[in-house]
Design a protein around this motif. Structure first.
Motif, PDB file in Angstrom:
ATOM      1  N   GLY A 141       3.188  12.806  12.870  1.00  0.00           N
ATOM      2  CA  GLY A 141       3.237  13.621  11.663  1.00  0.00           C
ATOM      3  C   GLY A 141       2.383  13.071  10.546  1.00  0.00           C
ATOM      4  N   ASN A 142       2.441  11.752  10.336  1.00  0.00           N
ATOM      5  CA  ASN A 142       1.655  11.147   9.261  1.00  0.00           C
ATOM      6  C   ASN A 142       0.166  11.104   9.599  1.00  0.00           C
ATOM      7  OD1 ASN A 142       3.506  10.184   7.029  1.00  0.00           O
ATOM      8  ND2 ASN A 142       4.527   9.284   8.778  1.00  0.00           N
ATOM      9  N   LEU A 143      -0.143  10.856  10.857  1.00  0.00           N
ATOM     10  CA  LEU A 143      -1.551  10.816  11.249  1.00  0.00           C
ATOM     11  C   LEU A 143      -2.193  12.186  11.077  1.00  0.00           C
ATOM     12  CD1 LEU A 143      -3.970   9.333  12.469  1.00  0.00           C
ATOM     13  CD2 LEU A 143      -3.071   9.896  14.740  1.00  0.00           C
ATOM     14  N   LEU A 144      -1.557  13.216  11.617  1.00  0.00           N
ATOM     15  CA  LEU A 144      -2.107  14.568  11.507  1.00  0.00           C
ATOM     16  C   LEU A 144      -2.072  15.061  10.060  1.00  0.00           C
ATOM     17  CD1 LEU A 144      -0.504  16.172  14.700  1.00  0.00           C
ATOM     18  CD2 LEU A 144      -2.869  15.380  14.399  1.00  0.00           C
ATOM     19  N   GLY A 145      -0.991  14.736   9.333  1.00  0.00           N
ATOM     20  CA  GLY A 145      -0.903  15.146   7.933  1.00  0.00           C
ATOM     21  C   GLY A 145      -1.951  14.474   7.069  1.00  0.00           C
ATOM     22  N   GLY A 146      -2.224  13.198   7.346  1.00  0.00           N
ATOM     23  CA  GLY A 146      -3.268  12.491   6.602  1.00  0.00           C
ATOM     24  C   GLY A 146      -4.648  13.078   6.855  1.00  0.00           C
ATOM     25  N   ILE A 148     -12.598   4.971   3.868  1.00  0.00           N
ATOM     26  CA  ILE A 148     -11.919   5.561   2.706  1.00  0.00           C
ATOM     27  C   ILE A 148     -10.577   6.162   3.135  1.00  0.00           C
ATOM     28  CG2 ILE A 148     -12.035   7.406   0.993  1.00  0.00           C
ATOM     29  CD1 ILE A 148     -15.045   7.005   0.880  1.00  0.00           C
ATOM     30  N   LEU A 149     -10.590   6.865   4.280  1.00  0.00           N
ATOM     31  CA  LEU A 149      -9.375   7.511   4.759  1.00  0.00           C
ATOM     32  C   LEU A 149      -8.290   6.493   5.091  1.00  0.00           C
ATOM     33  CD1 LEU A 149      -7.812  10.005   5.755  1.00  0.00           C
ATOM     34  CD2 LEU A 149      -8.952   9.715   7.973  1.00  0.00           C
ATOM     35  N   THR A 150      -8.667   5.437   5.805  1.00  0.00           N
ATOM     36  CA  THR A 150      -7.652   4.479   6.267  1.00  0.00           C
ATOM     37  C   THR A 150      -7.245   3.479   5.186  1.00  0.00           C
ATOM     38  OG1 THR A 150      -9.441   3.090   7.169  1.00  0.00           O
ATOM     39  CG2 THR A 150      -8.370   4.667   8.656  1.00  0.00           C
ATOM     40  N   SER A 151      -8.223   2.924   4.466  1.00  0.00           N
ATOM     41  CA  SER A 151      -7.936   1.838   3.531  1.00  0.00           C
ATOM     42  C   SER A 151      -7.611   2.305   2.119  1.00  0.00           C
ATOM     43  CB  SER A 151      -9.125   0.866   3.478  1.00  0.00           C
ATOM     44  OG  SER A 151      -9.388   0.319   4.755  1.00  0.00           O
ATOM     45  N   TYR A 152      -8.180   3.414   1.707  1.00  0.00           N
ATOM     46  CA  TYR A 152      -8.013   3.862   0.328  1.00  0.00           C
ATOM     47  C   TYR A 152      -6.968   4.976   0.197  1.00  0.00           C
ATOM     48  CZ  TYR A 152     -12.288   1.325  -0.925  1.00  0.00           C
ATOM     49  OH  TYR A 152     -13.229   0.350  -1.156  1.00  0.00           O
ATOM     50  N   VAL A 153      -6.965   5.894   1.146  1.00  0.00           N
ATOM     51  CA  VAL A 153      -6.131   7.087   1.018  1.00  0.00           C
ATOM     52  C   VAL A 153      -4.795   6.930   1.737  1.00  0.00           C
ATOM     53  CG1 VAL A 153      -5.995   9.568   1.441  1.00  0.00           C
ATOM     54  CG2 VAL A 153      -8.166   8.548   0.733  1.00  0.00           C
ATOM     55  N   MET A 154      -4.839   6.812   3.057  1.00  0.00           N
ATOM     56  CA  MET A 154      -3.590   6.821   3.834  1.00  0.00           C
ATOM     57  C   MET A 154      -2.736   5.590   3.563  1.00  0.00           C
ATOM     58  SD  MET A 154      -4.618   8.536   7.508  1.00  0.00           S
ATOM     59  CE  MET A 154      -2.897   8.582   7.987  1.00  0.00           C
ATOM     60  N   ARG A 155      -3.359   4.468   3.305  1.00  0.00           N
ATOM     61  CA  ARG A 155      -2.578   3.259   3.032  1.00  0.00           C
ATOM     62  C   ARG A 155      -1.712   3.433   1.793  1.00  0.00           C
ATOM     63  NH1 ARG A 155      -5.022  -2.879   2.226  1.00  0.00           N
ATOM     64  NH2 ARG A 155      -3.013  -3.922   1.954  1.00  0.00           N
TER      65      ARG A 155
END
Length: 334
Positions: free
Chosen positions: A126-131, A246-253
């Motif tokens: 859910g979090n992976l697809l939602g992100g 950006i997606l992994t380190s800045y946003v989703m984290r």
């Protein structure tokens, strides 16, 4: 470090207080029911023939002591807490003389295994697809997933469970629809038993995952949609930072912090079980045990399951409280 130790002590104090209040509420509610387990047991024992009054009175005295119902209300309360501290809830009225702790011990691994794995899979997907949907907002495939998630989210667990039961149990009977494993199969660490458990868990787990993934998807997409508008994300994009980073380190984290809180509460709540889902599939977990206990008026068993649930949820909340300052430096320890 001293501040964090003080923080731990305070949270432990809150944990003890919450557990104490919750168990006391459960004790008051269960003892307020009109069902007297002693008289019900005597009625069941004497229904097949006449019994001497002296024998009935001796039975009543023994059962009151056995169920912890002898003496004044204060004495009963003290006996209750002594048993709680020993994890001894007395014998089950509906499965006499099997102890309540034994019944819970048998059912708990089934519920813990099913719901813990289902919850973690649901949370990750859910979090992976939602992100991804929140960051790549123009993707048609992710937009379609959002529509499906919004469609599945409002459906109750038991409705989807019944649909899966009909489809895979009657229309296309390829999966087992009841029980935790094949009958007459020894519960040992063999491949036959493990594969049987996995096959029997597919439908219950699928009913939980398909419904639960929607809430995590929608929540994460909303969080990411807000985070991508932050100045530091815009600055990183203008600076030419790789979009994957950006997606992994800045946003989703940053967006995951509140989702981790929800995960801890969900993991704590596994002791409640998906009660109706377990009952629909005849799964031998805590949910089925609780429903059977309620029908039988076995308040000792109900109290035992409730106590385990209270402690489990409290431990989940405590764990995330202790980890929160370590996961998010913005959270100050006070």
């Amino acid at each position: 470090m001293n501040g964090y130790l003080i923080y731990i002590v305070r949270r432990l104090g809150q944990f003890v207080l919450v557990v104490f209040i919750g168990i006391n509420l459960a004790y008051v509610i269960t003892h307020a029911t009109p069902i007297d387990p002693v008289e019900q047991s005597i009625s069941a024992a004497t229904s097949f023939g006449n019994t001497a009054p002296d024998a009935i009175e001796q039975m009543r005295t023994s059962l009151r002591e056995l169920y912890g119902l002898g003496g004044s209300p204060v004495e009963q309360y003290l006996v209750f807490w002594r048993r709680i501290l020993r994890a001894d809830f007395g014998p089950s009225m509906s499965a006499f003389p099997t102890p309540v702790s034994t019944l819970i011990g048998r059912a708990l691994p089934w519920t813990a295994g099913l719901l813990m794995i289902s919850t973690i899979i649901t949370w990750v997907l859910g979090n992976l697809l939602g992100g991804l949907a929140g960051y790549y907002q123009k993707s048609r495939g992710l937009k379609l997933m959002g529509v499906i998630a919004m469609g599945l989210h409002p459906i109750p667990y038991y409705i989807l469970a019944l649909l899966l039961l009909i489809v895979f149990g009657f229309l296309w009977p390829v999966l087992p629809i009841a029980g935790g494993s094949a009958m007459n199969l020894p519960q040992t660490w063999t491949w036959d038993f493990i594969s049987s458990v996995l096959m029997h868990a597919i439908l219950p787990a699928l009913s939980l995952i398909l419904i639960g993934i929607g809430s995590w998807f929608l929540g994460m997409r909303s969080l990411v949609s807000n985070v991508v508008t932050e100045d530091y994300v815009v600055y990183a994009e203008l600076g030419g930072v790789d979009r994957h980073r950006i997606l992994t380190s800045y946003v989703m984290r940053n967006a995951l912090v509140p989702q981790v809180t929800g995960l801890a509460i969900s993991l704590g709540g596994i002791f409640n079980g998906a009660v109706i889902t377990e009952k629909v599939f005849g799964y031998p977990g805590i949910g089925s045990l609780l429903v059977d206990a309620v029908y039988a008026g076995d308040y000792g068993l109900v109290l035992g399951v409730t106590t385990i649930s209270i402690v489990g949820v409290s431990i989940g909340v405590l764990a995330i409280d202790l980890l929160y300052p370590l996961l998010d430096p913005r959270v100050k320890v006070r």
